[in-house]
Design an enzyme around this catalytic site. Structure first.
Site, mmCIF file in Angstrom:
data_model
loop_
_atom_site.group_PDB
_atom_site.id
_atom_site.type_symbol
_atom_site.label_atom_id
_atom_site.label_comp_id
_atom_site.label_asym_id
_atom_site.label_seq_id
_atom_site.Cartn_x
_atom_site.Cartn_y
_atom_site.Cartn_z
ATOM 1 N N TYR A 123 43.355 24.324 39.671
ATOM 2 C CA TYR A 123 45.015 23.344 38.501
ATOM 3 C C TYR A 123 44.516 21.470 39.351
ATOM 4 O O TYR A 123 45.859 21.192 38.551
ATOM 5 C CB TYR A 123 45.985 23.678 39.108
ATOM 6 C CG TYR A 123 46.840 25.603 39.081
ATOM 7 C CD1 TYR A 123 45.827 26.259 39.693
ATOM 8 C CD2 TYR A 123 47.252 25.577 37.797
ATOM 9 C CE1 TYR A 123 45.883 27.847 38.990
ATOM 10 C CE2 TYR A 123 47.380 26.412 37.597
ATOM 11 C CZ TYR A 123 46.730 28.400 38.246
ATOM 12 O OH TYR A 123 47.651 29.583 38.522
ATOM 13 N N LYS A 170 37.095 34.661 48.166
ATOM 14 C CA LYS A 170 35.665 35.342 47.787
ATOM 15 C C LYS A 170 34.798 34.438 47.846
ATOM 16 O O LYS A 170 34.446 34.039 46.849
ATOM 17 C CB LYS A 170 36.305 34.653 45.855
ATOM 18 C CG LYS A 170 35.362 35.647 44.921
ATOM 19 C CD LYS A 170 35.591 37.898 45.804
ATOM 20 C CE LYS A 170 34.396 38.131 44.584
ATOM 21 N NZ LYS A 170 34.698 39.574 45.294
ATOM 22 N N ASP A 203 39.495 41.043 46.026
ATOM 23 C CA ASP A 203 39.627 41.570 44.962
ATOM 24 C C ASP A 203 40.103 43.705 46.145
ATOM 25 O O ASP A 203 40.739 44.732 46.025
ATOM 26 C CB ASP A 203 38.110 42.561 44.848
ATOM 27 C CG ASP A 203 36.990 42.175 45.687
ATOM 28 O OD1 ASP A 203 37.421 41.790 46.777
ATOM 29 O OD2 ASP A 203 36.239 42.807 45.245
ATOM 30 N N ASP A 227 48.425 32.136 41.966
ATOM 31 C CA ASP A 227 49.157 32.241 41.192
ATOM 32 C C ASP A 227 49.242 33.490 40.468
ATOM 33 O O ASP A 227 50.030 34.769 40.322
ATOM 34 C CB ASP A 227 48.711 31.769 40.320
ATOM 35 C CG ASP A 227 49.411 31.084 39.294
ATOM 36 O OD1 ASP A 227 50.709 32.348 39.076
ATOM 37 O OD2 ASP A 227 49.158 30.601 37.346
ATOM 38 N N ASP A 231 52.551 37.107 41.052
ATOM 39 C CA ASP A 231 53.498 37.440 40.251
ATOM 40 C C ASP A 231 52.433 38.668 40.041
ATOM 41 O O ASP A 231 53.354 40.411 40.160
ATOM 42 C CB ASP A 231 52.703 36.983 38.779
ATOM 43 C CG ASP A 231 53.465 36.583 38.153
ATOM 44 O OD1 ASP A 231 54.141 35.368 39.002
ATOM 45 O OD2 ASP A 231 53.070 35.515 36.847
#
Ligand code: NAI
Length: 331
Positions: A123, A170, A203, A227, A231
């Site tokens: 971002y 990750k 993951d 982000d 959600d």
């Protein structure tokens, strides 16, 4: 009375904001609302979606409650939310996600807090064409911002009496950026021996959240991971219409529902105010008004349990007015 900057926003924003203000008043919150504009309404009055006067008001009063704002598409505007987070250095996005009564979801006893780094990662807006047909998007990770968000998550866990902090990463495919993020988390974790520390690839976190979300407690991660994960976690307890959100910095704090301006139902009086209301309750906690915050949270639970007056998104046949009345009666 504590002054709080209030930004109604666009679409359903003014509707859910009016409901929230009425419920806070009934809960005897001591708030002096200072109205400011952002979004389409600001475009009309000031020619830009986030005018300086709004930023100045937040800088002056430090705390803001914001309704959703429509981001004009294709006119060269960057998201208002990204700008607010960057300009006010609201480095931590905090989203508590708890199971609620009366909501029909496959999971029970979910009790998570998603802490997301808000200022960098993908971002940062560093994107360019290398040659036609090839685009490079840079994912910025700095030691200072990583340590700031990780320390914030551990402090939050400590002050809220949580048991565990998981750094989500990750690092196997991003050994430099996420490798550094995890290294910093290990060092910070050493200062909190009373909290269980986990470092888990994103993951695996996604898989385990789907299988059994009670395995996790506080989750901290960089911007894009946060982000998506925040959600996903909201979905575990019934969706974006129910969960509150806060963007916190060292000087300023902005509380907002995480859903958008819902243009499809705007002006119809059917919007669900619970997400903004619970964000307002987080704001009351933040400014030290614990009692009205507690009453509001209890009223939300009771209202959902009783299933009276609920809006359509919650499976009811009521509207904004009926759910607001129920929420006031149940205070
Ligand atoms: P959205 O969240 O506005 O709507 C998605 C679906 O959820 C729609 O069917 C809507 O009716 C429903 N919904 C959302 N909030 C609801 C509520 N409180 N009560 C009942 N139903 C609700 O997402 P969408 O359509 O992708 O975005 C619309 C606009 O909102 C866009 O301009 C977007 O940029 C903006 N937006 C703003 C945000 C913010 O200011 N924090 C966050 C997300 C989107």
């Amino acid at each position: 009375m504590t002054p709080v900057v209030m930004i109604p926003g666009d679409g359903i924003g003014p509707e859910v904001m009016a409901a929230t203000q009425a419920i806070l008043q009934a809960a005897q919150a001591r708030v002096d609302w200072i109205e400011a504009v952002a979004g389409l309404s600001a475009m009309e009055r000031f020619g830009e979606p986030l005018p300086d006067v709004t930023l100045d008001l937040i800088r002056k009063h430090r705390v803001a409650l914001k309704g959703p704002c429509t981001t004009p598409i294709g006119k060269g505007f960057r998201s208002i939310n990204v700008r607010l987070r960057r300009d006010l250095v609201l480095f931590a996005s905090v989203r508590p996600v708890q199971s609620l009564p009366g909501i029909d979801v496959p999971y029970r006893d979910v009790d998570l807090i998603v802490v997301r780094e808000n200022t960098e990662g993908l971002y940062a807006g560093l994107e360019h064409y290398v040659v036609p047909g090839v685009v490079e998007s840079l994912r910025l990770v700095t030691r200072d911002a990583a340590e700031r968000i990780i320390r914030y998550a551990f402090e939050l866990a400590r002050t809220q009496g949580r048991r565990q902090v998981t750094v989500v990463h990750k690092a196997d495919v991003l050994p430099l950026s996420d490798g550094m993020f995890v290294d910093i988390a290990r060092a910070v974790a050493d200062d909190y021996p009373f909290l269980e520390f986990r470092e888990t690839p994103i993951d695996r976190v996604a898989l385990e959240l789907a299988l059994d979300p009670t395995r996790y407690d506080v989750l901290v991660m960089e911007n894009l991971f946060g982000d998506v994960m925040s959600d996903l976690c909201a979905g575990l307890v019934g969706g974006l219409g129910l969960v509150p959100g806060a963007n916190i910095g060292a000087r300023y704090a902005l509380f907002e529902a995480v859903h958008g301006s819902a243009p499809d139902i705007a002006g119809k009086g059917v919007a669900n105010p619970i997400a903004l209301l619970r964000s307002a309750a987080m704001m009351l906690e933040y400014i030290g008004q614990r009692e009205p915050a507690r009453r509001i949270e209890e009223s939300v639970r009771k209202t959902l349990q009783n299933k009276r007056g609920l809006t359509r998104d919650l499976g009811g046949d009521g509207n904004t007015e009926s759910i607001t009345q129920e929420l006031i009666v149940n205070l």
